[in-house]
Design a protein around this motif. Structure first.
Motif, short mmCIF file in Angstrom:
data_model
loop_
_atom_site.label_atom_id
_atom_site.label_comp_id
_atom_site.label_asym_id
_atom_site.label_seq_id
_atom_site.Cartn_x
_atom_site.Cartn_y
_atom_site.Cartn_z
N VAL A 132 0.94 -1.27 0.08
CA VAL A 132 0.06 -0.18 0.04
C VAL A 132 0.91 1.34 -0.25
O VAL A 132 0.54 2.15 -0.70
CB VAL A 132 -0.77 -0.13 1.13
CG1 VAL A 132 -1.75 1.24 1.49
CG2 VAL A 132 -1.91 -1.18 0.86
N ASN A 133 1.92 1.29 0.81
CA ASN A 133 2.94 2.31 0.77
C ASN A 133 3.70 2.52 -0.36
O ASN A 133 3.74 3.88 -0.90
CB ASN A 133 3.94 2.21 1.86
CG ASN A 133 3.34 2.33 3.35
OD1 ASN A 133 2.35 3.09 3.64
ND2 ASN A 133 4.00 1.70 4.27
N ASN A 134 3.89 1.48 -1.15
CA ASN A 134 4.31 1.35 -2.63
C ASN A 134 3.43 2.19 -3.53
O ASN A 134 3.96 2.99 -4.32
CB ASN A 134 4.70 0.22 -3.01
CG ASN A 134 6.19 -0.20 -2.08
OD1 ASN A 134 6.85 0.70 -1.88
ND2 ASN A 134 6.36 -1.51 -2.35
N VAL A 135 2.30 1.87 -3.45
CA VAL A 135 1.28 2.32 -4.32
C VAL A 135 1.16 4.06 -3.98
O VAL A 135 0.99 4.85 -4.81
CB VAL A 135 -0.15 1.65 -3.99
CG1 VAL A 135 -1.30 2.54 -4.79
CG2 VAL A 135 -0.32 0.30 -4.60
N ASP A 136 1.02 4.42 -2.74
CA ASP A 136 1.00 5.91 -2.40
C ASP A 136 2.21 6.63 -2.61
O ASP A 136 1.97 7.78 -3.33
CB ASP A 136 0.90 5.90 -0.57
CG ASP A 136 -0.71 5.32 -0.15
OD1 ASP A 136 -1.57 5.41 -0.95
OD2 ASP A 136 -0.66 5.13 0.92
N HIS A 137 3.35 5.78 -2.64
CA HIS A 137 4.49 6.46 -3.09
C HIS A 137 4.54 6.72 -4.68
O HIS A 137 4.93 7.75 -5.30
CB HIS A 137 5.94 5.71 -2.74
CG HIS A 137 7.14 6.12 -3.09
ND1 HIS A 137 7.56 7.46 -2.83
CD2 HIS A 137 7.92 5.73 -4.11
CE1 HIS A 137 8.75 7.56 -3.34
NE2 HIS A 137 9.15 6.72 -4.25
N GLU A 138 3.92 5.85 -5.38
CA GLU A 138 4.01 5.92 -6.77
C GLU A 138 3.06 6.86 -7.14
O GLU A 138 3.14 7.72 -8.37
CB GLU A 138 3.57 4.62 -7.35
CG GLU A 138 3.64 4.58 -8.93
CD GLU A 138 5.12 4.54 -9.52
OE1 GLU A 138 5.45 5.14 -10.59
OE2 GLU A 138 6.08 4.27 -8.64
N LEU A 139 1.87 7.07 -6.40
CA LEU A 139 0.92 8.05 -6.64
C LEU A 139 1.36 9.72 -6.59
O LEU A 139 0.82 10.60 -7.22
CB LEU A 139 -0.38 7.94 -5.84
CG LEU A 139 -1.15 6.67 -6.21
CD1 LEU A 139 -2.36 6.37 -5.37
CD2 LEU A 139 -1.78 6.87 -7.90
N THR A 140 2.56 9.70 -5.55
CA THR A 140 2.85 10.82 -5.42
C THR A 140 4.08 11.21 -6.31
O THR A 140 4.58 12.74 -6.50
CB THR A 140 3.67 10.95 -3.87
OG1 THR A 140 4.71 9.92 -3.86
CG2 THR A 140 2.80 10.66 -2.83
#
Length: 324
Positions: free
Chosen positions: A62-70
């Protein structure tokens, strides 16, 4: 309070009245249950550890997804890969335990963790479905906003699952320790009660048998318990009774034999006296016969002499006549 005291006394009385075989079966059952509880506790603690691992993998994804979205350009493939990794973790949680264990989790009030995993799986399925609707390499700003909105439930689920998992780990640990203590306490109580109700009568019976072995048949069974020990004590009492009767019979036979021996001795003495008397009479008879024989011989001799003399007297005149 009085009710619990009476209940304890009643339970103690019932425990004392059950057979030794039943007590051993109860002890074996208690030991087996204790072993199952320990195994279950080890398994549950292991599953909590697995859940923590799945939660960590979920948080990372989930953190990787959030990081990719930023990032300035959000790579669709990276987002899809991490979303699928996060999606796999709720399934791993559901597959890690059996149906009966899931039911037990719900009975223990920890079923909300399974519900959170199912909800998270549903929310991440929506994210994966959204990412698969386009073949573009990068997300548009509008898609980034929509993805951020779609990722809000998984973030919330992760926070709730992590907090619930920590509570569940503490609860499971406490419950397992409590169950182990209760089961081991029950096993100890059963073993202690078995020893308390079994060893004293057994020791009494052994002491009684030792007295009997030394020839003391005055010993007796004071109390007779229940179950197999009671049967042993009853058999011992019957054995003592039989031994006493046998000894009494032997004494009676001895008395009869002594009396018969005395009677036989008297008869033997009487027979000996009779034989001696008969011997004396026989001697007297023989002496009489001898005397009679001597008298007869004397008479015969006298008769012979008289006949000779008579012949002499008869022949003398005849001789004189002849001479004349």
């Amino acid at each position: 309070m009085r009710f619990f005291i009476n209940l304890h006394k009643e339970a103690k009385l019932k425990m004392n009245n059950i057979t030794l075989k039943s007590k051993f079966l109860i002890a074996i059952a208690a030991g087996f249950i204790s072993l199952l509880i320990v195994i279950f506790g080890i398994r549950m603690m292991g599953k909590v550890t697995d859940f923590a691992y799945y939660e960590r993998m979920h948080i990372i994804s989930v953190n990787n997804v959030d990081h990719e979205l930023t990032r300035e350009k959000s790579d669709r493939s990276v987002l899809l890969t991490n979303a699928k990794k996060a999606y796999a973790q709720p399934g791993n949680v559901a597959n890690a335990i059996f149906g009966i264990e899931k039911l037990l989790f719900r009975v223990l009030g920890q079923g909300y963790l399974l519900d959170l995993a199912a909800k998270d799986e549903y929310d991440l399925a929506a994210v994966i479905d959204y990412l698969g609707q386009s073949n573009s390499t990068y997300l548009t700003p509008q898609e980034v906003k929509e993805m951020d909105t779609l990722m809000t439930p998984p973030r919330t689920n992760t926070e709730l699952f992590g907090a619930g998992l920590r509570d569940a780990a503490g609860f499971v640990k406490l419950l397992v320790n409590l169950l182990v203590l209760v089961s081991l306490g029950s096993l100890t109580a059963v073993i202690y009660n078995t020893m308390r109700t079994t060893l004293p009568p057994l020791q009494e019976t052994v002491s009684l048998m030792a007295k009997i072995a030394k020839g003391d048949l005055t010993a007796s069974v004071e109390t007779i318990g229940s179950g197999e020990i009671g049967q042993l004590q009853t058999s011992t009492a019957e054995m003592i009774k039989s031994l006493r009767q046998m000894i009494q019979g032997i004494i009676q036979v001895k008395s009869n034999l002594t009396k018969a021996t005395n009677d036989a001795s008297i008869i033997t003495v009487q027979m000996a006296e009779g034989i001696n008397s008969q011997k004396t009479e026989t001697g007297n008879l023989i002496a009489s016969i001898v005397e009679m024989t001597s008298a007869t011989e004397a008479v015969v001799e006298t008769s012979s002499n008289a006949e000779i003399l008579s012949l002499i007297h008869i022949s003398e005149p005849t001789r004189q006549e002849a001479i004349s």
